[in-house]
Each structure stands twice: as C-alpha cells, then as structure tokens.
Design an enzyme around this catalytic site. Structure first.
Site, PDB file in Angstrom:
ATOM      1  CB  CYS A 105      11.641  12.930 -18.356  1.00 40.40           C
ATOM      2  SG  CYS A 105      11.002  14.289 -17.401  1.00 40.40           S
ATOM      3  CG  HIS A 106       8.541   7.702 -19.475  1.00 37.67           C
ATOM      4  ND1 HIS A 106       7.984   8.217 -18.338  1.00 37.67           N
ATOM      5  CD2 HIS A 106       8.651   6.369 -19.270  1.00 37.67           C
ATOM      6  CE1 HIS A 106       7.756   7.242 -17.473  1.00 37.67           C
ATOM      7  NE2 HIS A 106       8.150   6.106 -18.010  1.00 37.67           N
ATOM      8  CG  ASP A 133      24.708  32.952 -22.305  1.00 33.25           C
ATOM      9  OD1 ASP A 133      25.636  33.206 -21.506  1.00 33.25           O
ATOM     10  OD2 ASP A 133      24.901  32.602 -23.480  1.00 33.25           O
ATOM     11  CG  MET A 149       8.460  16.854 -16.590  1.00 32.96           C
ATOM     12  SD  MET A 149       8.601  18.129 -15.313  1.00 32.96           S
ATOM     13  CE  MET A 149      10.357  18.396 -15.292  1.00 32.96           C
ATOM     14  CD  GLU A 150       8.789  15.959 -22.293  1.00 38.98           C
ATOM     15  OE1 GLU A 150       9.320  14.849 -22.198  1.00 38.98           O
ATOM     16  OE2 GLU A 150       7.802  16.289 -21.603  1.00 38.98           O
TER      17      GLU A 150
END
Length: 167
Positions: free
Chosen positions: A76-77, A126, A111-112
């Site tokens: 990823c950039h 969690d 992707m972000e």
C-alpha cells in the site's frame, strides 16, 4: 489493468509506480460486523462493558488503523488522508461498523477503509471477548469507492447490508 500489477515479469512483488496517475478526490466506505449476544450488545451501547467504552475505543482504533495501513499492508502507498469516520449501528445480535476514508491522491483508499473497519471490529471483539467467547467478526467488505480511473463502485443494493440486517 495489467499495468498496475503488483507482480513483475519475474514473479517478484513490487509496489506499483503510480507517479504518472493524476491526483483526484477519492473516498471509500467499508463495513464489518461483530456478532455477539443481546446482553453484550446492551452493554456495548450503554457504555457499561467491564473494559470501558467499547465504541469510543474502537472508533479511535479504526481511525488510527486507517492512518497506519501502509505499515500493515506491504504494498500500500502512504496517502495523505483527509478524513476518517467510524460509525456504529446497533444490531439485535451485534454491532455494524461502517468506515469512510477520504483523500486527494493518485490512488484510492479502499485498503484504508477496510483496515479501519477491521481494526475497529477487532477492538470491539477484544473488549467483549471475556463476556462472549463465541463473538465473531462475520463480514468485512468494501461498500463504495469513488474517484480514480476505474470509476465509482457501489455494492449492489440487494447485497449491501444483507449480512447484518438479518442478524
């Protein structure tokens, strides 16, 4: 899109050169769902879970994750992220997480947005795992993306939300 392959002719991976692409406004929306019991959902949305305010912590985790995506996903950039939102919807048996990431750059932010949704979901998990060992992260997917050469993408209306609305 062979010119954007992450694999060179010799089979080795590399980061795609996007330097010739124009800068455009881009955004992406992603979602994830955490399923759990109705009692745990009540505690999450009432802010009474033993580990604290689940949604506040998950929101910050999602925002931080979006900014750290290039450190987590090797090809990823790094992008100048101009905005990240992380929102939660109460479901009868879970939490729907929706993230939106914006940039003005030469490549998109799918992707972000996915990383933000994933890490927000992991954080919810969690913080509730002691209450419900059977809790699950059931979907993570891109819902929309705008900008760039390939144009806009919107998940079909009959697909969007079906996994969590049935919960």
């Amino acid at each position: 899109m062979s010119e954007l392959s992450h694999v060179r002719a010799d089979g080795t991976a590399h980061m795609v050169d996007v330097s010739a692409k124009p800068v455009t406004a881009r955004s992406a929306t992603a979602e994830a769902v955490v399923t759990t019991t109705a009692d745990v959902v009540e505690q999450i949305f009432a802010g009474t879970a033993p580990k604290g305010d689940v949604l506040a912590v998950a929101r910050v985790a999602g925002i931080m994750a979006a900014k750290k995506t290039p450190e987590l996903v090797p090809l990823c950039h790094p992008l100048p992220i101009s905005g990240v939102t992380v929102d939660f919807t109460r479901l009868p048996a879970g939490v729907h997480i929706r993230t939106r990431v914006k940039t003005t750059a030469v490549t998109g932010v799918e992707m972000e947005a996915l990383t933000a949704a994933s890490v927000a979901a992991l954080t919810v998990y969690d913080m509730i795992k002691a209450l419900d060992k059977a809790a699950e992260i059931t979907i993570t997917r891109v819902v929309t993306k705008t900008g760039g050469k390939s144009g806009d993408y919107h998940r079909a209306a009959d697909e969007e939300g079906t996994a969590y609305e049935q919960g």
